[in-house]
Design a protein around this motif. Structure first.
Motif, PDB file in Angstrom:
ATOM      1  N   TYR A  11       5.513  -2.602  -6.921  1.00 31.79           N
ATOM      2  CA  TYR A  11       5.027  -1.704  -5.226  1.00 31.79           C
ATOM      3  C   TYR A  11       5.384  -0.414  -6.446  1.00 31.79           C
ATOM      4  CZ  TYR A  11       4.821   0.674  -0.946  1.00 31.79           C
ATOM      5  OH  TYR A  11       4.857   1.271  -0.351  1.00 31.79           O
ATOM      6  N   ASP A  42       1.005  -7.070  -7.115  1.00 30.96           N
ATOM      7  CA  ASP A  42       0.949  -5.278  -6.895  1.00 30.96           C
ATOM      8  C   ASP A  42       0.900  -5.409  -5.559  1.00 30.96           C
ATOM      9  OD1 ASP A  42       0.541  -3.194  -6.316  1.00 30.96           O
ATOM     10  OD2 ASP A  42      -1.616  -3.275  -6.511  1.00 30.96           O
ATOM     11  N   ASP A  43       1.814  -5.123  -4.061  1.00 31.95           N
ATOM     12  CA  ASP A  43       2.539  -5.070  -2.931  1.00 31.95           C
ATOM     13  C   ASP A  43       2.143  -4.276  -2.789  1.00 31.95           C
ATOM     14  OD1 ASP A  43       3.895  -6.715  -1.128  1.00 31.95           O
ATOM     15  OD2 ASP A  43       5.728  -5.720  -0.886  1.00 31.95           O
ATOM     16  N   GLY A  44       0.364  -3.718  -1.905  1.00 33.18           N
ATOM     17  CA  GLY A  44      -0.478  -2.942  -1.970  1.00 33.18           C
ATOM     18  C   GLY A  44       0.229  -1.897  -2.485  1.00 33.18           C
ATOM     19  N   SER A  45       0.851  -1.100  -2.791  1.00 38.11           N
ATOM     20  CA  SER A  45       0.700   0.310  -3.939  1.00 38.11           C
ATOM     21  C   SER A  45      -0.421   1.546  -3.327  1.00 38.11           C
ATOM     22  CB  SER A  45       0.853  -0.378  -5.775  1.00 38.11           C
ATOM     23  OG  SER A  45       1.688  -0.366  -5.715  1.00 38.11           O
ATOM     24  N   ARG A  70      -1.768  -5.687   1.715  1.00 38.62           N
ATOM     25  CA  ARG A  70      -1.402  -4.725   2.163  1.00 38.62           C
ATOM     26  C   ARG A  70      -0.221  -5.437   1.469  1.00 38.62           C
ATOM     27  NH1 ARG A  70       1.514  -6.640   6.102  1.00 38.62           N
ATOM     28  NH2 ARG A  70       1.192  -8.573   7.465  1.00 38.62           N
ATOM     29  N   ASN A  71       0.801  -4.081   1.797  1.00 42.53           N
ATOM     30  CA  ASN A  71       2.402  -4.825   1.367  1.00 42.53           C
ATOM     31  C   ASN A  71       2.781  -5.611   2.495  1.00 42.53           C
ATOM     32  OD1 ASN A  71       4.956  -2.971   2.357  1.00 42.53           O
ATOM     33  ND2 ASN A  71       5.491  -3.522   0.700  1.00 42.53           N
ATOM     34  N   LYS A  74       8.569  -7.675  -1.357  1.00 39.97           N
ATOM     35  CA  LYS A  74       8.670  -8.065  -2.254  1.00 39.97           C
ATOM     36  C   LYS A  74       9.253  -9.774  -2.233  1.00 39.97           C
ATOM     37  CE  LYS A  74      11.816  -8.476  -5.850  1.00 39.97           C
ATOM     38  NZ  LYS A  74      13.602  -7.851  -6.373  1.00 39.97           N
ATOM     39  N   SER A 207      11.738   1.649  -4.221  1.00 34.61           N
ATOM     40  CA  SER A 207      10.773   1.583  -3.054  1.00 34.61           C
ATOM     41  C   SER A 207      12.026   1.398  -1.629  1.00 34.61           C
ATOM     42  CB  SER A 207      10.367   0.496  -3.010  1.00 34.61           C
ATOM     43  OG  SER A 207      10.391  -0.890  -3.328  1.00 34.61           O
ATOM     44  N   TYR A 303       1.025 -14.489   2.665  1.00 31.33           N
ATOM     45  CA  TYR A 303       0.448 -12.800   2.056  1.00 31.33           C
ATOM     46  C   TYR A 303      -0.902 -13.301   2.088  1.00 31.33           C
ATOM     47  CZ  TYR A 303      -0.067 -16.424  -2.186  1.00 31.33           C
ATOM     48  OH  TYR A 303      -0.896 -17.181  -2.759  1.00 31.33           O
TER      49      TYR A 303
END
Length: 311
Positions: A11, A42-45, A70-71, A74, A207, A303
């Motif tokens: 992220y 990729d967690d919504g970077s 989107r985010n 984790k 983060s 997710y």
């Protein structure tokens, strides 16, 4: 050739990814008998993380990535990676190199030998953390291990290697509110932990804010302990018992001294505020558990993937 799948949630980690990949490939030279498979999630970077991953994939056939819509956090990112991993052995690592890659050969050898189903890691100090954050982290482990039947190793990291059998069991647990440290411990199997000294991030910044860690701690307690509900019940019993005692005292006093003036308004207000506080605390505790039930019964996906790029 046996395959090791490496799950890496990211992220806003555009700076750290190249360092991480180079460090892992260096370790791979000493583990050439294994095929490495990378799964970056990729967690919504909001930075250039996804572009870095696309470039990395053009350079290496081993690199795969998932771009979440989107985010999701984790926990969801790790679950997404575990679902896509195809290796006989699966590792979870942070991209900032605070999970020492040089431990991988020892961890992998222990799992491959059959002596252990998973080998995890734990930090033995927190020298690079703020004092207040370290204090609350240590306090969390002490509290949850006192009130939960599932023992969570103090300082445990998500960094671990697991067998395919253990990962399949974890994937079968489709709960929406996830606390992986607890899940890893709850499923059992033969587990071992390797200790290491805390190290600095290779690049970027964490983060995780202090408030997010507090919320994550509450999630762990609610997920693996019913003790807060017991506290609510005990407080209710105590407050009810005290009210009965006061009622009896006032009743007796009425017959002993009928003309006594009623006084003590200050103490009465304090008692009312105390009882109201107990009620609100109890409602808050119960509400937190009900909120988790509410999220579970809606059956929303853990997710949503915008793209899954597999080589």
């Amino acid at each position: 050739m046996a395959k090791l799948s490496i799950i890496v949630p990211v992220y806003n980690e555009q700076e750290a990814i190249p360092y991480f990949f180079d460090a892992l490939e260096l370790i791979h030279t000493n583990l050439s008998e294994y095929d490495f498979e990378y799964w970056f999630i990729d967690d919504g970077s909001s930075d250039h993380t996804i572009q870095i991953l696309e470039e990395l994939q053009t350079k290496s056939q081993a690199v795969n990535f998932i771009e979440l819509s989107r985010n999701f956090g984790k926990e969801s990112a790790m679950f997404a990676g575990l679902e896509q991993a195809t290796g006989e052995y699966i590792a979870i690592m942070d991209v900032d190199l605070q999970d020492p890659p040089e431990l991988l050969p020892e961890m992998l050898a222990g799992v491959v030998s059959g002596s252990w189903d998973t080998i995890g890691t734990r930090r033995v100090n927190r020298k690079n953390e703020p004092i207040i954050r370290s204090f609350f982290s240590i306090l969390f482990y002490k509290i949850i291990n006192k009130i939960s039947d599932t023992h969570i190793v103090e300082g445990a990291r998500d960094y671990r290697i697991m067998t395919r059998q253990m990962v399949d069991v974890i994937l079968s647990m489709q709960e929406y509110n996830r606390f992986s440290k607890g899940i890893f411990a709850w499923v059992g199997f033969k587990q071992k932990y390797i200790e290491f000294q805390d190290v600095n991030r290779i690049a970027g910044k964490s983060s995780w804010s202090f408030w997010e860690l507090i919320k994550y701690s509450f999630e762990g307690i609610v997920s693996f302990s019913q003790f807060p509900l017991i506290i609510s019940f005990v407080l209710g019993i105590l407050s009810f018992s005290v009210s009965i005692i006061f009622t009896i005292v006032l009743f007796i006093r009425h017959f002993i001294d009928p003309g006594a003036a009623i006084n003590g308004w200050t103490s009465m207000v304090v008692i009312i505020l105390m009882l109201a506080g107990i009620q609100l605390l109890s409602l808050g505790i119960i509400g937190r558990y009900i909120a988790n039930i509410y999220l579970e019964v809606k059956k929303r996906p853990i997710y949503i993937a915008r793209r899954i790029k597999r080589k």
